[in-house]
Scaffold this active site. Sequence first.
Site, PDB file in Angstrom:
ATOM      1  N   SER A 143      28.976  67.491 -67.988  1.00 39.97           N
ATOM      2  CA  SER A 143      28.014  66.567 -67.308  1.00 39.97           C
ATOM      3  C   SER A 143      27.126  66.448 -68.103  1.00 39.97           C
ATOM      4  O   SER A 143      26.305  67.320 -68.955  1.00 39.97           O
ATOM      5  CB  SER A 143      27.918  67.299 -66.082  1.00 39.97           C
ATOM      6  OG  SER A 143      26.615  66.795 -65.353  1.00 39.97           O
ATOM      7  N   TYR A 168      25.225  74.173 -61.389  1.00 37.97           N
ATOM      8  CA  TYR A 168      26.270  73.254 -61.649  1.00 37.97           C
ATOM      9  C   TYR A 168      26.281  72.971 -63.070  1.00 37.97           C
ATOM     10  O   TYR A 168      27.160  73.036 -63.679  1.00 37.97           O
ATOM     11  CB  TYR A 168      26.066  71.852 -60.874  1.00 37.97           C
ATOM     12  CG  TYR A 168      26.833  70.866 -61.247  1.00 37.97           C
ATOM     13  CD1 TYR A 168      28.164  70.812 -61.092  1.00 37.97           C
ATOM     14  CD2 TYR A 168      26.456  69.680 -61.983  1.00 37.97           C
ATOM     15  CE1 TYR A 168      29.172  70.098 -61.358  1.00 37.97           C
ATOM     16  CE2 TYR A 168      27.083  68.573 -62.302  1.00 37.97           C
ATOM     17  CZ  TYR A 168      28.453  68.602 -62.157  1.00 37.97           C
ATOM     18  OH  TYR A 168      29.265  67.888 -62.646  1.00 37.97           O
TER      19      TYR A 168
END
Length: 352
Positions: A143, A168
């Site tokens: 990501s 995350y």
Amino acid sequence: MRVLVTGAAGFIGFHLALALAKEGYFVLGLDSINDYYDANLKLARLKELGIDDSKAQLWGQRVKSKSYENLEFIRMDLCDEDGIRSLFSEFKPKIVVNLAAQAGVRYSLEHPQSYIKSNIEGFCNILEGCRHHGVENLVYASSSSVYGLNKNLPFSEAKSTEHPISLYAASKKANEMMAHSYSHLFNLPATGLRFFTVYGPWGRPDMALFKFAKAAFENTSIDVYNHGDMQRDFTYIDDIIAGIMLCIKNPAKPSSEFDPTNPRSDISSAPYRIYNIGRSKPAKLLEYIAAIERELGKEIKKNMLPMQAGDVAATHADTSALELLGYKPKISIDEGVAKFIAWYKSYFKIRA
């Protein structure tokens, strides 16, 4: 060539499974169909793949597509260690694309354990499956959030990602490090893709474009963080899929440029590679919203709010490394937004 695609009922996974099936790969899609967002959307994606929605909800059973003879689906959780082990043994994939994960920066502030379980424990099971069953190429989702406090734009894969600002992001950074250890120890070719704000038809309801369109059609307001002073490298789904396909066809190799006395984070003496995958043309958030308003012919009500914890003000992908494989994003924001709005109207049966 047999390909296992995890997260196949998800946004990117659905589009990738479809593209692979059309290109002639034998695809097994895997997903837990959890309730992070509306499971009916996930089932609708599977239906587009020719998977019967009632059979898709049965755990641990491979379901054949009615539309593509080279496509199957199985409902399974990545954390099912025995199930994943058996699946690798039975299906014998040569390529694995791991897109299954607990997504969302903001959700991680309230549900941290979900990220440890799905993104760490689940990914470890995938790595073990690859290690023990002769997988020739692992491609996995990282990501853009791993860049964290790094404000040196555009983001380069070789630069620091040591300061994530959400769990995350930390879990995605951990995935990159876990993959490297397996590449080094077991010669597993592994490519990590740092996705930059993916949007398009069949997108996630928790993503900006979906929320903005929903608010516009329902005449409600949207939350705009940092008072709109944000920019994102919005990337259309078709361009993302094209980039993933390039990585599927070009497994990671050891790099002759790797210097252990001054190591870069994106290459290695092992068969390991990290790529940014974005449009490399960031847009201001308010310009993105304006594109939606132009397509809809109406203004969207906005609640201007301060920056939210775990978020960053700007992202901008340096995609020069992936471009060497032939990556070239083609879809403009106006074109991409129009395609999404057309899908949204069709999916929700809106005539306006």
